[in-house]
Scaffold this motif. Structure first.
Motif, short mmCIF file in Angstrom:
data_model
loop_
_atom_site.label_atom_id
_atom_site.label_comp_id
_atom_site.label_asym_id
_atom_site.label_seq_id
_atom_site.Cartn_x
_atom_site.Cartn_y
_atom_site.Cartn_z
N HIS A 16 -15.64 6.41 7.58
CA HIS A 16 -14.34 6.55 6.92
C HIS A 16 -13.28 6.64 8.01
N PHE A 17 -12.22 5.85 7.88
CA PHE A 17 -11.13 5.89 8.84
C PHE A 17 -9.82 5.77 8.09
N LYS A 18 -9.05 6.83 8.07
CA LYS A 18 -7.75 6.85 7.41
C LYS A 18 -7.82 6.40 5.96
N GLY A 19 -8.89 6.77 5.26
CA GLY A 19 -9.03 6.43 3.85
C GLY A 19 -9.79 5.14 3.58
N LEU A 20 -10.03 4.33 4.61
CA LEU A 20 -10.80 3.09 4.42
C LEU A 20 -12.28 3.39 4.57
N LYS A 21 -13.09 2.68 3.80
CA LYS A 21 -14.52 2.90 3.81
C LYS A 21 -15.25 1.66 4.32
N ILE A 56 5.78 -11.87 8.64
CA ILE A 56 4.56 -11.18 9.07
C ILE A 56 4.57 -9.73 8.60
N GLY A 57 5.73 -9.10 8.59
CA GLY A 57 5.83 -7.72 8.10
C GLY A 57 5.50 -7.60 6.63
N SER A 58 6.05 -8.50 5.83
CA SER A 58 5.75 -8.45 4.39
C SER A 58 4.30 -8.84 4.12
N SER A 59 3.80 -9.82 4.85
CA SER A 59 2.39 -10.20 4.69
C SER A 59 1.46 -9.07 5.12
N GLY A 60 1.82 -8.38 6.20
CA GLY A 60 1.02 -7.25 6.66
C GLY A 60 1.02 -6.10 5.66
N GLY A 61 2.18 -5.83 5.08
CA GLY A 61 2.24 -4.78 4.05
C GLY A 61 1.39 -5.12 2.85
N PHE A 62 1.46 -6.39 2.42
CA PHE A 62 0.63 -6.84 1.30
C PHE A 62 -0.85 -6.75 1.65
N LEU A 63 -1.21 -7.11 2.89
CA LEU A 63 -2.61 -7.04 3.34
C LEU A 63 -3.12 -5.61 3.30
N VAL A 64 -2.35 -4.69 3.85
CA VAL A 64 -2.78 -3.28 3.88
C VAL A 64 -2.91 -2.74 2.46
N PHE A 65 -1.96 -3.06 1.60
CA PHE A 65 -2.01 -2.61 0.21
C PHE A 65 -3.27 -3.14 -0.48
N GLN A 66 -3.59 -4.41 -0.32
CA GLN A 66 -4.76 -5.01 -0.97
C GLN A 66 -6.06 -4.43 -0.42
N ARG A 69 -6.52 -0.97 -1.74
CA ARG A 69 -6.83 -1.07 -3.16
C ARG A 69 -8.29 -1.45 -3.38
N MET A 70 -8.78 -2.45 -2.62
CA MET A 70 -10.19 -2.84 -2.75
C MET A 70 -11.11 -1.72 -2.31
N SER A 71 -10.74 -1.01 -1.24
CA SER A 71 -11.57 0.09 -0.76
C SER A 71 -11.69 1.19 -1.81
N ASN A 72 -10.58 1.51 -2.46
CA ASN A 72 -10.62 2.55 -3.49
C ASN A 72 -11.30 2.07 -4.76
N ARG A 73 -11.15 0.80 -5.10
CA ARG A 73 -11.72 0.28 -6.34
C ARG A 73 -13.22 0.08 -6.25
N PHE A 74 -13.67 -0.56 -5.17
CA PHE A 74 -15.07 -0.94 -5.08
C PHE A 74 -15.93 0.04 -4.29
N GLY A 75 -15.40 0.71 -3.30
CA GLY A 75 -16.20 1.59 -2.48
C GLY A 75 -17.03 0.81 -1.48
#
Length: 102
Positions: A16-21, A56-66, A69-75
């Motif tokens: 686990h690192f900063k909430g990512l699994k 790149i900033g908006s794409s990076g924000g979207f990437l981090v959000f997705q 989201r996948m980490s929390n949804r799927f585990g």
């Protein structure tokens, strides 16, 4: 020497690192590297740096959000299970009973 960023890993547990699994850490890292390469390509092509940074900033924000989201949804294993479930056919059609007779 201790690291500035603690990585929590118990016995037989995923990283686990900063909430990512688990594998989502690698997905985020690959996405960031891809965005850096894309920024370099856009800058070399001749686009203004403000447009490059904004895109790149908006794409990076979207990437981090997705990724979060996948980490929390799927585990840890949920995304692999979901992808495997999609490959199972819904219906099996047979034209004859010969498969079951032999």
């Amino acid at each position: 020497m201790n690291s500035v960023y603690p990585i929590n890993k118990g016995i037989n547990q995923s990283i686990h690192f900063k909430g990512l699994k688990a594998q989502y850490i690698w997905y985020l890292g690959a996405g960031v590297v891809g965005l850096m390469i894309l920024f370099a390509v856009l800058f070399i092509i001749g686009l203004p740096s403000v447009i490059c940074v904004g895109f790149i900033g908006s794409s990076g924000g979207f990437l981090v959000f997705q990724i979060y989201r996948m980490s929390n949804r799927f585990g840890q294993y949920g995304m692999m299970k979901a992808l495997a479930r999609k490959q199972i056919p819904k219906v099996i059609k047979l034209q004859s009973r010969g498969v079951f007779i032999m």
